[in-house]
Design an enzyme around this catalytic site. Structure first.
Site, PDB file in Angstrom:
ATOM      1  CG  HIS A   1      -2.177  -0.912   0.844  1.00 51.35           C
ATOM      2  ND1 HIS A   1      -3.460  -0.631   1.216  1.00 51.35           N
ATOM      3  CD2 HIS A   1      -2.271  -2.055   0.125  1.00 51.35           C
ATOM      4  CE1 HIS A   1      -4.282  -1.565   0.762  1.00 51.35           C
ATOM      5  NE2 HIS A   1      -3.568  -2.447   0.118  1.00 51.35           N
TER       6      HIS A   1
ATOM      7  CB  SER B   1      -1.414  -3.040  -7.278  1.00 50.56           C
ATOM      8  OG  SER B   1      -1.929  -3.500  -6.066  1.00 50.56           O
TER       9      SER B   1
ATOM     10  CE  LYS C   1     -10.821  -8.837 -12.767  1.00 47.82           C
ATOM     11  NZ  LYS C   1     -10.341  -8.033 -13.892  1.00 47.82           N
ATOM     12  CG  ASP C   2     -10.052  -9.471  -4.876  1.00 49.92           C
ATOM     13  OD1 ASP C   2      -9.494  -9.831  -5.926  1.00 49.92           O
ATOM     14  OD2 ASP C   2      -9.521  -8.696  -4.060  1.00 49.92           O
TER      15      ASP C   2
ATOM     16  CD  GLU D   1       2.000 -33.588   1.676  1.00 46.30           C
ATOM     17  OE1 GLU D   1       1.958 -34.743   1.223  1.00 46.30           O
ATOM     18  OE2 GLU D   1       0.997 -32.948   2.008  1.00 46.30           O
TER      19      GLU D   1
HETATM   20  C1  HEM Z   1       0.834 -16.130   2.805  1.00 44.18           C
HETATM   21  C2  HEM Z   1       1.079 -15.919   1.561  1.00 44.18           C
HETATM   22  C3  HEM Z   1       0.773 -14.609   0.840  1.00 44.18           C
HETATM   23  C4  HEM Z   1      -0.276 -13.764   1.018  1.00 44.18           C
HETATM   24  C5  HEM Z   1      -1.444 -13.932   1.985  1.00 44.18           C
HETATM   25  C6  HEM Z   1      -0.090 -12.692   0.069  1.00 44.18           C
HETATM   26  C7  HEM Z   1      -0.962 -11.626  -0.076  1.00 44.18           C
HETATM   27  C8  HEM Z   1      -0.868 -10.666  -1.048  1.00 44.18           C
HETATM   28  C9  HEM Z   1      -1.921  -9.746  -1.389  1.00 44.18           C
HETATM   29  C10 HEM Z   1      -3.316  -9.689  -0.742  1.00 44.18           C
HETATM   30  C11 HEM Z   1      -1.455  -8.981  -2.418  1.00 44.18           C
HETATM   31  C12 HEM Z   1      -2.229  -7.940  -3.204  1.00 44.18           C
HETATM   32  C13 HEM Z   1      -3.110  -8.603  -4.255  1.00 44.18           C
HETATM   33  C14 HEM Z   1      -2.329  -9.129  -5.448  1.00 44.18           C
HETATM   34  O1  HEM Z   1      -1.544  -8.365  -6.042  1.00 44.18           O
HETATM   35  O2  HEM Z   1      -2.523 -10.298  -5.832  1.00 44.18           O
HETATM   36  C15 HEM Z   1      -0.100  -9.365  -2.673  1.00 44.18           C
HETATM   37  C16 HEM Z   1       0.733  -8.798  -3.631  1.00 44.18           C
HETATM   38  C17 HEM Z   1       2.010  -9.233  -3.917  1.00 44.18           C
HETATM   39  N1  HEM Z   1       2.637 -10.377  -3.441  1.00 44.18           N
HETATM   40 FE1  HEM Z   1       1.885 -11.591  -2.039  1.00 44.18          FE
HETATM   41  N2  HEM Z   1       1.075 -12.880  -0.639  1.00 44.18           N
HETATM   42  C18 HEM Z   1       1.626 -14.046  -0.197  1.00 44.18           C
HETATM   43  C19 HEM Z   1       2.800 -14.592  -0.633  1.00 44.18           C
HETATM   44  C20 HEM Z   1       3.669 -14.002  -1.554  1.00 44.18           C
HETATM   45  C21 HEM Z   1       4.899 -14.583  -1.979  1.00 44.18           C
HETATM   46  C22 HEM Z   1       5.419 -15.939  -1.498  1.00 44.18           C
HETATM   47  C23 HEM Z   1       5.461 -13.692  -2.896  1.00 44.18           C
HETATM   48  C24 HEM Z   1       6.766 -13.763  -3.686  1.00 44.18           C
HETATM   49  C25 HEM Z   1       7.764 -14.556  -3.462  1.00 44.18           C
HETATM   50  C26 HEM Z   1       4.582 -12.575  -3.020  1.00 44.18           C
HETATM   51  C27 HEM Z   1       4.796 -11.467  -3.825  1.00 44.18           C
HETATM   52  C28 HEM Z   1       3.885 -10.462  -4.004  1.00 44.18           C
HETATM   53  C29 HEM Z   1       4.101  -9.296  -4.843  1.00 44.18           C
HETATM   54  C30 HEM Z   1       5.372  -8.982  -5.655  1.00 44.18           C
HETATM   55  C31 HEM Z   1       2.910  -8.530  -4.796  1.00 44.18           C
HETATM   56  C32 HEM Z   1       2.606  -7.234  -5.542  1.00 44.18           C
HETATM   57  C33 HEM Z   1       1.986  -7.691  -6.830  1.00 44.18           C
HETATM   58  C34 HEM Z   1       1.506  -6.586  -7.703  1.00 44.18           C
HETATM   59  O3  HEM Z   1       1.105  -5.554  -7.196  1.00 44.18           O
HETATM   60  O4  HEM Z   1       1.545  -6.828  -8.916  1.00 44.18           O
HETATM   61  N3  HEM Z   1       3.504 -12.813  -2.190  1.00 44.18           N
HETATM   62  N4  HEM Z   1       0.241 -10.421  -1.833  1.00 44.18           N
END
Ligand code: HEM
Lengths: 423, 253
Positions: free
Chosen positions: A216, A220, A244-245, A288
């Protein structure tokens, strides 16, 4: 009065609280009006899905823990008791067990989304690195959770994986004894794994909070990979992305429900329905499915220490990925060569998954080595060099004006046309 | 770009197919038609009840069913009276009021009684081999019910070239083809009260149905819930998609 927040909420109770603790204002700012690029595709659902999945895991896990017994002579039976004697215990357990698989499916898609659209690039490097930390914590949690039912695979998986630490020179053996709390995987190991398996998801909640907080700040990314230039490029999060979500969440729950109710043991090794027996080694010890690519990398080289280093290296390269990829262009849409290499990487990883599921013999050894080699080649050589050589396609001027020069209709709402940015 | 994607997908599927093909060097057992297959499957009550009889009269001499209760027989349609009678015909260990070890008739709330006091007793009665507990056996073997069915029918004469171990029996479905369990079923071994002919195949089918129920007593409730949830979520997906379309209708994107 100094210090009190000026709340705009009409409801007197909400207003009273918000004046003293402006959480409603915060939610309104971060999830209500939060300006979000208007061109997301459905791959942007997966972060929210991962968050929901985490909540599901914690909710089911807490109730499982109320009925589970972490003792080597009772753990296996206590899980079966949950399945048989606890009201809807079978639902709790199958949701939790399959929830782990769903969590990794969702997270892997989320990560590959980031790889395709360059979401790891400036200014989102830290957001990405926090993501990699999330992945590591998830893996540790899942590994220890799998040990808890104390089946054959639990026991032998725990033995194999903890033994990896013995590859550390000089202190390795001591580290393993310390991890086990004894001289083999036994009751102390089960007890500490249970404790940590309970703890780590709450650590995840904290790290996910940081992940979202960082998101934030930067805002994004989006499928075009270009920056938001004006308010015309964005929509308020609510109701556009909440809706959408919601669509994505329904489809996700649909798949999840079908898996749990119709094929709850699809991802489970039959071997793990045999109680742990330290005297009988299963013919094949397979982790797994979500660990299989890493398992294949581990076994790709004949040296134990080398394998361990490669396996951790496979995640370490993700950690420094923002600096390995030298291209200023984010989205693969505008990178004609990277766009194809992304798919080659995906194939390499899927291949590693299959290799991990087989004994390292014959063709599997070769495939495993080639794919491992390519995995590191992609990150360590191709990405740094490609960024310098590749000629990106012209980038659109803005999100609301997808066509570059010439074409394109009048801008909606008269967005100001700005000079094209380099990235 | 589309083409590379299709190619990539094809390659991935190809790799997957190759993977499974290379993996298929193990023993084959035919897939059976079971009443409990598919999203609407249920346990064939009559077959499962006959299977309970086979278990009780044959398998229970060697195999325990530790996690099951006599009351579980209600789930395959047995009447409470019949269940109480079956339980009462078995005596289970208890501690008498004077503290001595005694026996009492079992109640429906008791676990199935195990044939042996412990692993050593079980092994010494079976030539060193341990008859596994059958409570979750259909989940504990690759191939599940199909494998069990094939195993019970897989006995035969060992090929002349094969050197059989002491007390071992030839079974073409068992890994290694030598099993410590003597052939448990042969035609007419039990008397079915419903007039069904007790062929070896029939008994195998019945006992596997019973064991599948014992391993998954929740299966029918689970599948019923699944059907409801899937219907509900299909509806919700449609609804939320419609609302999403409406909300987004005024956005140029
Ligand atoms: C418990 C696991 C995770 C949760 C709950 C989570 C949650 C989120 C949420 C809610 C967003 C915003 C919505 C979206 O862009 O899809 C986000 C964005 C993002 N996440 Fe995660 N995430 C997780 C794991 C990860 C992992 C493992 C990575 C990378 C190794 C990652 C990388 C990113 C990145 C780079 C964004 C920004 C994406 C964009 O704005 O295009 N996330 N995450």
């Amino acid at each position: 009065m100094a210090g009190l927040h000026k709340s705009d909420f009409a409801n007197p109770v909400i207003n009273w609280i918000d004046t003293r603790l402006p959480i409603f204002t915060m939610m309104q700012k971060e999830y209500g009006v939060f300006p979000t690029p208007k061109n997301f595709n459905y791959f942007w659902n997966f972060g929210a899905l991962a968050m929901i999945n985490l909540v599901i895991m914690i909710a089911t896990g807490i109730f499982l823990a109320m009925n589970y017994t972490p003792h080597v002579s009772m753990a296996f039976d206590s899980v079966e008791r949950i399945m048989r004697d606890v009201n809807y215990g079978w639902l709790l357990r199958y949701v939790h067990a399959n929830g782990a698989s769903m969590f990794f499916i969702v997270t892997y898609i989320h990560i590959f989304r980031g790889l395709y659209y360059g979401s790891y690039k400036a200014p989102r490097e830290l957001l990405w690195m926090i993501g990699v930390v999330i992945l590591l914590v998830m893996m540790a949690t899942a590994f220890m959770g799998y040990v808890l039912p104390w089946g054959q695979m639990s026991y032998w998986g725990a033995t194999v994986i903890t033994n990896l630490f013995s590859a550390i020179p000089v202190v390795g053996e001591h580290v393993v004894t310390w991890l086990w709390g004894g001289f083999s995987v036994d009751n102390p190991t089960l007890n500490r794994f249970f404790s940590l398996h309970f703890l780590l998801p709450f650590v995840l909640v904290g790290v996910v909070f940081l992940h979202i907080a960082a998101l934030h700040v930067t805002g994004s990314n989006n499928p075009l990979g270009i920056d938001v230039k004006s308010p015309q490029d964005t929509l308020p999060f609510h109701p556009y992305y909440t809706m959408k979500d919601s669509v994505g969440i329904c489809v996700y729950l649909l798949v999840f429900a079908a898996l749990v109710c119709f094929a709850p043991n699809l991802f489970m090794a039959a071997e793990n329905y045999i109680p742990a027996n330290p005297l009988v080694t299963p013919s094949e010890i397979v982790p797994e499915w979500y660990f299989l690519p890493f398992y294949a990398i581990l076994r790709a080289v004949p040296s134990k220490l080398g394998g361990v280093l490669l396996m951790f290296g496979a995640i370490a390269v993700l950690f420094v990925l923002p600096w390995l990829d030298t291209s200023p262009v984010r989205s693969a849409k505008f990178r004609p060569i990277y766009r194809n290499l992304f798919w080659v990487l995906l194939i390499a990883v899927v291949t590693l998954g299959f290799v991990g599921a087989h004994r390292p013999e014959g063709i599997w050894v070769v495939l495993g080595r080639v794919a491992t080699f390519y995995y590191f080649l992609h990150f360590l050589v191709i990405l740094p060099v490609l960024g310098k050589l590749e000629r990106p396609l012209p980038l659109p001027e803005s999100i609301s004006r997808p066509v570059t020069s010439g074409g394109g209709g009048p801008l909606p709402g008269g967005a100001a046309a700005k000079p094209m940015e380099k990235a | 770009m589309r083409i590379t994607r299709v190619l990539a997908l094809a390659a991935a599927i190809g790799a997957a197919a190759l993977g499974t093909a290379i993996a298929e060097e193990e023993i084959h057992f035919p897939a059976q038609k079971w009443s409990f297959n598919g999203p609407f499957g249920t346990f064939d009550r009559a077959s499962a009840q006959r299977g309970a009889q086979v278990y009780k009269e044959v398998c229970a001499n060697c195999h325990s069913l530790k996690m099951a209760y006599y009351r579980d027989l209600g789930g395959i349609g047995m009447e409470p009276g019949a269940i109480a009678a079956i339980a009462a015909s078995v005596s289970v260990p208890t501690i008498a009021d004077d503290g001595s070890v005694a026996e009492r008739p079992a109640l429906p709330s008791d676990h199935f009684r195990s044939p042996f006091a412990n692993e050593k007793a079980a092994r010494s009665a079976n030539g060193g081999a341990l008859p596994p507990d059958l409570s979750v056996i259909t989940k504990a073997r690759d191939g599940g019910e199909d494998y069990l069915h094939a195993l019970l029918l897989g006995y035969g004469d060992a090929p002349a070239t094969m050197k059989m171990g002491d007390g071992m029996n030839y079974n073409k479905m068992f890994p290694g083809n030598q099993i410590g369990m003597p052939r448990p079923l042969s035609d007419g071994q039990v008397d079915y009260s419903d007039g069904t002919k007790a062929t070896t195949e029939q008994m195998a089918r019945d006992v596997v149905t019973f064991l599948s129920y014992i391993a998954n007593p929740e299966m029918e409730a689970r599948k019923r819930l699944g059907v409801k949830m899937v219907l509900f979520l299909v509806l919700m997906t449609g609804l939320s998609y419609a609302v999403k379309r409406k909300v987004w209708a005024d956005v140029d994107h």
